[in-house]
Motif scaffolding. Structure first.
Motif, PDB file in Angstrom:
ATOM      1  N   LEU A 194       9.445  -3.517  -3.728  1.00 26.45           N
ATOM      2  CA  LEU A 194       8.231  -2.764  -4.044  1.00 26.45           C
ATOM      3  C   LEU A 194       7.128  -3.040  -3.032  1.00 26.45           C
ATOM      4  CD1 LEU A 194       8.050  -3.153  -7.936  1.00 26.45           C
ATOM      5  CD2 LEU A 194       8.438  -1.035  -6.672  1.00 26.45           C
ATOM      6  N   MET A 195       6.931  -4.330  -2.702  1.00 19.34           N
ATOM      7  CA  MET A 195       5.856  -4.653  -1.776  1.00 19.34           C
ATOM      8  C   MET A 195       6.198  -4.228  -0.354  1.00 19.34           C
ATOM      9  SD  MET A 195       2.772  -5.716  -1.917  1.00 19.34           S
ATOM     10  CE  MET A 195       2.606  -6.677  -3.421  1.00 19.34           C
ATOM     11  N   SER A 196       7.469  -4.302   0.013  1.00 17.98           N
ATOM     12  CA  SER A 196       7.874  -3.841   1.347  1.00 17.98           C
ATOM     13  C   SER A 196       7.555  -2.363   1.532  1.00 17.98           C
ATOM     14  CB  SER A 196       9.366  -4.091   1.567  1.00 17.98           C
ATOM     15  OG  SER A 196       9.657  -5.464   1.585  1.00 17.98           O
ATOM     16  N   ASP A 197       7.828  -1.577   0.490  1.00 20.01           N
ATOM     17  CA  ASP A 197       7.522  -0.147   0.563  1.00 20.01           C
ATOM     18  C   ASP A 197       6.012   0.082   0.674  1.00 20.01           C
ATOM     19  OD1 ASP A 197      10.205   0.362   0.334  1.00 20.01           O
ATOM     20  OD2 ASP A 197      10.134   0.921  -1.790  1.00 20.01           O
ATOM     21  N   ALA A 198       5.226  -0.712  -0.065  1.00 17.42           N
ATOM     22  CA  ALA A 198       3.769  -0.564  -0.034  1.00 17.42           C
ATOM     23  C   ALA A 198       3.209  -0.914   1.337  1.00 17.42           C
ATOM     24  CB  ALA A 198       3.128  -1.441  -1.108  1.00 17.42           C
ATOM     25  N   VAL A 199       3.729  -1.988   1.932  1.00 12.45           N
ATOM     26  CA  VAL A 199       3.241  -2.408   3.251  1.00 12.45           C
ATOM     27  C   VAL A 199       3.623  -1.383   4.311  1.00 12.45           C
ATOM     28  CG1 VAL A 199       3.491  -4.155   5.068  1.00 12.45           C
ATOM     29  CG2 VAL A 199       3.152  -4.854   2.678  1.00 12.45           C
ATOM     30  N   ALA A 200       4.851  -0.858   4.245  1.00 17.19           N
ATOM     31  CA  ALA A 200       5.275   0.156   5.213  1.00 17.19           C
ATOM     32  C   ALA A 200       4.382   1.388   5.139  1.00 17.19           C
ATOM     33  CB  ALA A 200       6.736   0.538   4.955  1.00 17.19           C
ATOM     34  N   ALA A 201       4.000   1.783   3.928  1.00 12.03           N
ATOM     35  CA  ALA A 201       3.128   2.946   3.768  1.00 12.03           C
ATOM     36  C   ALA A 201       1.748   2.686   4.369  1.00 12.03           C
ATOM     37  CB  ALA A 201       3.005   3.306   2.289  1.00 12.03           C
ATOM     38  N   GLN A 202       1.243   1.457   4.175  1.00  8.30           N
ATOM     39  CA  GLN A 202      -0.094   1.166   4.696  1.00  8.30           C
ATOM     40  C   GLN A 202      -0.072   0.841   6.185  1.00  8.30           C
ATOM     41  OE1 GLN A 202      -3.234  -0.444   2.627  1.00  8.30           O
ATOM     42  NE2 GLN A 202      -2.246  -0.485   0.620  1.00  8.30           N
ATOM     43  N   ARG A 203       1.073   0.490   6.713  1.00  6.78           N
ATOM     44  CA  ARG A 203       1.180   0.335   8.162  1.00  6.78           C
ATOM     45  C   ARG A 203       0.952   1.705   8.821  1.00  6.78           C
ATOM     46  NH1 ARG A 203       0.817  -3.960  11.631  1.00  6.78           N
ATOM     47  NH2 ARG A 203       2.375  -5.270  10.616  1.00  6.78           N
ATOM     48  N   ALA A 204       1.380   2.755   8.134  1.00  6.26           N
ATOM     49  CA  ALA A 204       1.175   4.111   8.659  1.00  6.26           C
ATOM     50  C   ALA A 204      -0.238   4.611   8.365  1.00  6.26           C
ATOM     51  CB  ALA A 204       2.207   5.058   8.051  1.00  6.26           C
ATOM     52  N   THR A 205      -0.728   4.349   7.138  1.00  8.23           N
ATOM     53  CA  THR A 205      -2.068   4.806   6.742  1.00  8.23           C
ATOM     54  C   THR A 205      -2.762   3.674   5.997  1.00  8.23           C
ATOM     55  OG1 THR A 205      -1.167   7.045   6.454  1.00  8.23           O
ATOM     56  CG2 THR A 205      -3.372   6.609   5.558  1.00  8.23           C
ATOM     57  N   PRO A 206      -3.511   2.822   6.695  1.00  5.68           N
ATOM     58  CA  PRO A 206      -4.141   1.663   6.058  1.00  5.68           C
ATOM     59  C   PRO A 206      -5.165   2.072   4.997  1.00  5.68           C
ATOM     60  CG  PRO A 206      -4.142   1.429   8.450  1.00  5.68           C
ATOM     61  CD  PRO A 206      -3.747   2.838   8.148  1.00  5.68           C
ATOM     62  N   GLY A 207      -5.137   1.338   3.867  1.00  2.94           N
ATOM     63  CA  GLY A 207      -6.133   1.553   2.826  1.00  2.94           C
ATOM     64  C   GLY A 207      -7.288   0.584   2.980  1.00  2.94           C
ATOM     65  N   ASP A 208      -8.123   0.475   1.920  1.00  4.87           N
ATOM     66  CA  ASP A 208      -9.308  -0.380   2.017  1.00  4.87           C
ATOM     67  C   ASP A 208      -9.124  -1.723   1.326  1.00  4.87           C
ATOM     68  OD1 ASP A 208      -9.306   0.371  -0.628  1.00  4.87           O
ATOM     69  OD2 ASP A 208     -11.366   1.141  -0.641  1.00  4.87           O
ATOM     70  N   GLY A 209      -7.878  -2.079   0.937  1.00  3.27           N
ATOM     71  CA  GLY A 209      -7.613  -3.355   0.308  1.00  3.27           C
ATOM     72  C   GLY A 209      -7.142  -4.398   1.304  1.00  3.27           C
ATOM     73  N   MET A 210      -6.644  -5.516   0.781  1.00  5.65           N
ATOM     74  CA  MET A 210      -6.214  -6.611   1.646  1.00  5.65           C
ATOM     75  C   MET A 210      -5.091  -6.187   2.585  1.00  5.65           C
ATOM     76  SD  MET A 210      -4.395 -10.242   0.711  1.00  5.65           S
ATOM     77  CE  MET A 210      -5.744 -10.902  -0.258  1.00  5.65           C
ATOM     78  N   ILE A 211      -4.139  -5.416   2.098  1.00  7.90           N
ATOM     79  CA  ILE A 211      -3.023  -5.008   2.954  1.00  7.90           C
ATOM     80  C   ILE A 211      -3.535  -4.166   4.112  1.00  7.90           C
ATOM     81  CG2 ILE A 211      -0.878  -3.687   3.076  1.00  7.90           C
ATOM     82  CD1 ILE A 211      -0.405  -4.424   0.132  1.00  7.90           C
ATOM     83  N   GLY A 212      -4.375  -3.187   3.821  1.00  4.12           N
ATOM     84  CA  GLY A 212      -4.935  -2.361   4.883  1.00  4.12           C
ATOM     85  C   GLY A 212      -5.768  -3.168   5.859  1.00  4.12           C
ATOM     86  N   MET A 213      -6.515  -4.163   5.343  1.00  4.05           N
ATOM     87  CA  MET A 213      -7.318  -5.015   6.204  1.00  4.05           C
ATOM     88  C   MET A 213      -6.435  -5.810   7.157  1.00  4.05           C
ATOM     89  SD  MET A 213      -8.081  -8.503   6.601  1.00  4.05           S
ATOM     90  CE  MET A 213      -7.772  -9.209   4.979  1.00  4.05           C
TER      91      MET A 213
END
Length: 399
Positions: A194-213
């Motif tokens: 689940l987290m791998s999929d979330a990180v891959a998505a934000q690698r393409a389009t960063p959000g405003d949370g910790m992962i995107g940061m």
């Protein structure tokens, strides 16, 4: 099926009171404070029971987190099956620990906490709305104690609504550390996916949370596996701790109606109250431990190189040498100085987030349901078995 395994000494609780350390821990603290103990799997550990000794071990650079087996305190799981995930810096030593910790520091500043507070207050109200819609009696654990911190951490990380729903479903199916090895591996693998999929998505389009940061600010200095490990570390560490402090916290307040009334009627007491509830409950009974890299002295005992040391936080937080009347719940106790967040370079980086969640959570619950009470006899509440985080399986309530 839960494993048929005895509860190791650092996690033992008093059968007469789920909040209190077990009698063997009390005895060790009085007479043998750095206590040699054999785990059910045959490994020996030193159990540290006094407040000052625990603080010392947290700051001694000769005690290594990285060299400590990931499965030291996990039942029935061998070291070949579970390794420290990349990015899980609580299981690392400097300089690797320092490098990753610095990367996420900006997510836990006072400014960031102030930005998050209104969102977390809304999440708390939404969870209480949902619990109220289920009708009475409701299970406080599944109705509020678990969904609120889970959604709060998802907000911190910047996960989407769909990803949050997936994690919420996962937590309802999790059976904790008393699961079979196969169940534990399956749950960990699913959380990783689940987290791998979330990180891959934000690698393409960063959000405003910790992962995107992390993606935007750290760029190529951190890879996806490390971001997954960092994110899951915060999710798992923060969820169980806050959820079970909220759950056992309401039980402790039911048992202490004067303190319940104080917290309900005087918002000014919130800051000391949440620290005192953490001290009194110590839902993290012990941490994963350290490994000595050379011979050293601790509490008058010689720890040999290669030996394991485990701090018993539940009894250290009740040390009569450090606290007046330590078995009394006093929401005005100041300074609380509870040691549940650790100390030194490994002090929990998410401590401010945890305290904010609990201030918001307890305040919202008591404001919405000022007559909150147990819906079953007190003796009918069932508690977790052997688990690194202590808590109740369910807390039926009315309001």
């Amino acid at each position: 099926m839960p494993l048929d395994i005895e509860t190791p000494l650092p996690y033992q609780r008093d059968p007469a009171c789920p909040f209190d350390p077990g009698s063997a821990l009390r005895e060790a603290q009085r007479n043998d404070p750095v206590h040699k103990y054999r785990l059910p799997d045959g490994r020996d550990i030193w159990v540290v029971t006094r407040y000052d000794d625990v603080r010392q071990m947290f700051t001694d650079p000769r005690l290594s987190s990285a060299l400590t087996p990931y499965t030291l305190m996990l039942p029935g799981l061998d070291d070949t099956g579970l390794k420290v995930p990349p990015g899980s810096f609580v299981n690392m030593d400097p300089p690797h620990h320092t490098r990753l910790r610095r990367m996420v520091a900006s997510s836990f500043t006072n400014r960031r906490m102030k930005e998050l507070a209104p969102r977390l207050e809304r999440i708390a109200e939404d969870c209480l709305d949902a619990m109220e819609r289920t009708g009475q009696p409701a299970d406080f654990m599944t109705g509020f104690a678990f969904p609120f911190p889970l959604l709060a951490i998802c907000e911190l990380l910047g996960l989407t609504d769909e990803q949050r729903d997936a994690y919420l479903d996962l937590t309802t199916r999790a059976t904790g550390l008393a699961a079979t090895p196969e169940e534990a591996h399956q749950l960990l693998a699913e959380a990783q996916r689940l987290m791998s999929d979330a990180v891959a998505a934000q690698r393409a389009t960063p959000g405003d949370g910790m992962i995107g940061m992390l993606v935007e600010e750290q760029g190529h200095d951190v890879d996806d596996e490390e971001i997954v490990g960092i994110s899951n570390m915060h999710l798992t560490a923060g969820l169980d701790t806050v959820a079970n402090t909220l759950g056992l916290g309401v039980l402790a307040l039911f048992d202490n109606p004067g303190q319940l009334a104080l917290l309900r009627d005087d918002p000014a007491v919130l800051d000391t109250a949440v620290e005192e509830l953490m001290r009194y409950l110590s839902v993290i009974s012990a941490t994963g431990g350290r490994t000595a890299t050379e011979d050293l002295e601790l509490g008058g005992v010689t720890i040999r190189a290669g030996e394991y040391v485990v701090p018993a936080l539940a009894v250290a937080n009740r040390d009569p040498a450090h606290y007046d009347d330590p078995d009394r719940l006093d929401l005005t106790r100041t300074p609380a100085q509870q040691i549940g967040f650790g100390h030194g370079v490994h002090r929990c980086i998410g401590g401010a987030m945890t305290l904010m969640e609990m201030r918001i959570g307890f305040s919202a619950v008591l404001r919405r349901f000022p007559e909150l009470r147990l819906a079953v006899p007190r003796e009918d509440v069932v508690y977790r078995g052997y688990n690194m985080v202590h808590g109740a399986l369910a807390i039926p309530v009315r309001w």
